[in-house]
Scaffold this motif. Structure first.
Motif, PDB file in Angstrom:
ATOM      1  N   ASP A 149       0.808  -1.232   0.000  1.00  0.00           N
ATOM      2  CA  ASP A 149       0.000   0.000   0.000  1.00  0.00           C
ATOM      3  C   ASP A 149       0.842   1.283   0.000  1.00  0.00           C
ATOM      4  OD1 ASP A 149      -2.341  -1.562   0.085  1.00  0.00           O
ATOM      5  OD2 ASP A 149      -2.258  -1.655   2.270  1.00  0.00           O
ATOM      6  N   PRO A 150       1.820   1.414  -0.903  1.00  0.00           N
ATOM      7  CA  PRO A 150       2.607   2.648  -0.918  1.00  0.00           C
ATOM      8  C   PRO A 150       1.823   3.795  -1.560  1.00  0.00           C
ATOM      9  CG  PRO A 150       3.297   1.236  -2.720  1.00  0.00           C
ATOM     10  CD  PRO A 150       2.246   0.475  -1.928  1.00  0.00           C
ATOM     11  N   THR A 151       1.901   4.978  -0.954  1.00  0.00           N
ATOM     12  CA  THR A 151       1.263   6.169  -1.519  1.00  0.00           C
ATOM     13  C   THR A 151       2.148   7.381  -1.278  1.00  0.00           C
ATOM     14  OG1 THR A 151       0.051   6.707   0.518  1.00  0.00           O
ATOM     15  CG2 THR A 151      -1.095   5.311  -1.093  1.00  0.00           C
ATOM     16  N   VAL A 152       2.010   8.367  -2.139  1.00  0.00           N
ATOM     17  CA  VAL A 152       2.581   9.684  -1.910  1.00  0.00           C
ATOM     18  C   VAL A 152       1.495  10.674  -2.301  1.00  0.00           C
ATOM     19  CG1 VAL A 152       3.750   9.885  -4.173  1.00  0.00           C
ATOM     20  CG2 VAL A 152       4.555  11.233  -2.217  1.00  0.00           C
ATOM     21  N   GLN A 153       1.195  11.598  -1.397  1.00  0.00           N
ATOM     22  CA  GLN A 153       0.118  12.552  -1.613  1.00  0.00           C
ATOM     23  C   GLN A 153       0.576  13.945  -1.223  1.00  0.00           C
ATOM     24  OE1 GLN A 153      -2.670  10.822   1.205  1.00  0.00           O
ATOM     25  NE2 GLN A 153      -3.914  10.045  -0.473  1.00  0.00           N
ATOM     26  N   ILE A 154      -0.069  14.926  -1.828  1.00  0.00           N
ATOM     27  CA  ILE A 154       0.118  16.311  -1.412  1.00  0.00           C
ATOM     28  C   ILE A 154      -1.189  16.739  -0.755  1.00  0.00           C
ATOM     29  CG2 ILE A 154       0.552  18.674  -2.151  1.00  0.00           C
ATOM     30  CD1 ILE A 154       2.134  17.405  -4.524  1.00  0.00           C
ATOM     31  N   VAL A 155      -1.109  17.087   0.538  1.00  0.00           N
ATOM     32  CA  VAL A 155      -2.283  17.480   1.315  1.00  0.00           C
ATOM     33  C   VAL A 155      -1.960  18.783   2.042  1.00  0.00           C
ATOM     34  CG1 VAL A 155      -3.867  16.817   3.163  1.00  0.00           C
ATOM     35  CG2 VAL A 155      -2.957  15.052   1.629  1.00  0.00           C
ATOM     36  N   ASP A 156      -2.727  19.819   1.768  1.00  0.00           N
ATOM     37  CA  ASP A 156      -2.540  21.117   2.432  1.00  0.00           C
ATOM     38  C   ASP A 156      -1.087  21.593   2.399  1.00  0.00           C
ATOM     39  OD1 ASP A 156      -5.272  21.209   3.058  1.00  0.00           O
ATOM     40  OD2 ASP A 156      -4.953  20.153   4.961  1.00  0.00           O
ATOM     41  N   GLY A 157      -0.444  21.455   1.247  1.00  0.00           N
ATOM     42  CA  GLY A 157       0.921  21.941   1.087  1.00  0.00           C
ATOM     43  C   GLY A 157       1.994  21.035   1.667  1.00  0.00           C
ATOM     44  N   GLN A 158       1.613  19.844   2.136  1.00  0.00           N
ATOM     45  CA  GLN A 158       2.584  18.881   2.662  1.00  0.00           C
ATOM     46  C   GLN A 158       2.654  17.661   1.752  1.00  0.00           C
ATOM     47  OE1 GLN A 158       0.970  18.194   6.656  1.00  0.00           O
ATOM     48  NE2 GLN A 158       2.706  19.341   7.476  1.00  0.00           N
TER      49      GLN A 158
END
Length: 192
Positions: free
Chosen positions: A76-85
């Motif tokens: 379950d690898p993920t990379v996300q951009i959330v609220d500038g992070q």
């Protein structure tokens, strides 16, 4: 910020690395505090294969290569951009054939982030040692980034599995960055 949870029944560790900005982010196991010879998990937002395991064979971008398909075993690898992070999250086997084991005796770990979402030279990086399998460790560091080497102070607090703080130590490491503005890096490791 680094958060982790050991999953002993599955023989895995779940990790989350949070960078306060938008860029590629990496977490690595190493045989020393150095990049060369290490094995990284790199999250590249927007890439075709955004999270992969890499071999760190040298210090050039050509020497940072994805591991073969049969070694891409992240769960379950993920990379996300959330609220500038930028948030990199994955679960990894603690012990894998032909790879650096997350050891009960402790390991060298590396972290880095880039200047954007294309993999390239890191804007900042660091190294620390820890025994992630036996204790909760909180690491905080603040670096003033310049075009030369900068001394970084790292504070370490260990907490037993019962949640009681048992030790506090301080050490120093060196961080080299390419920015000319102050940078705050907080690779804090806590259990999730």
């Amino acid at each position: 910020l680094l958060k982790y949870r050991v999953n002993p029944a599955e023989g895995t560790i779940t990790m989350e690395l949070v960078y306060d900005g938008v860029a590629w982010v990496a977490f690595a196991l190493a045989t020393s505090g150095q990049m060369v010879g290490g094995e990284a998990i790199i999250g590249i937002p927007g890439d075709i294969t955004p999270v992969q395991k890499y071999e760190l064979s040298g210090k050039t971008i050509d020497a940072v290569t994805p591991m073969p398909e049969d070694r891409q075993t992240l769960i379950d690898p993920t990379v996300q951009i959330v609220d500038g992070q930028t948030i990199l999250r994955f679960t990894k086997l603690i012990q894998e054939d032909g790879e650096i084991e997350i050891s009960p005796q402790g390991n060298f770990f590396l972290w880095a982030y880039g200047t954007g979402t294309s993999l390239g030279y890191h804007a900042s990086r660091g190294a620390f040692t820890s025994n992630l399998l036996e204790e909760e460790v909180v690491l905080d560091s603040v670096a003033t980034a310049t075009s030369s080497s900068t001394s970084t102070t790292t504070s370490t607090s260990s907490t037993s599995s019962t949640g009681e703080e048992t030790t506090t130590t301080s050490s120093s490491s060196t961080t080299t960055t390419t920015s000319t503005t102050p940078v705050t890096t907080t690779p804090a490791a806590t259990t999730v």
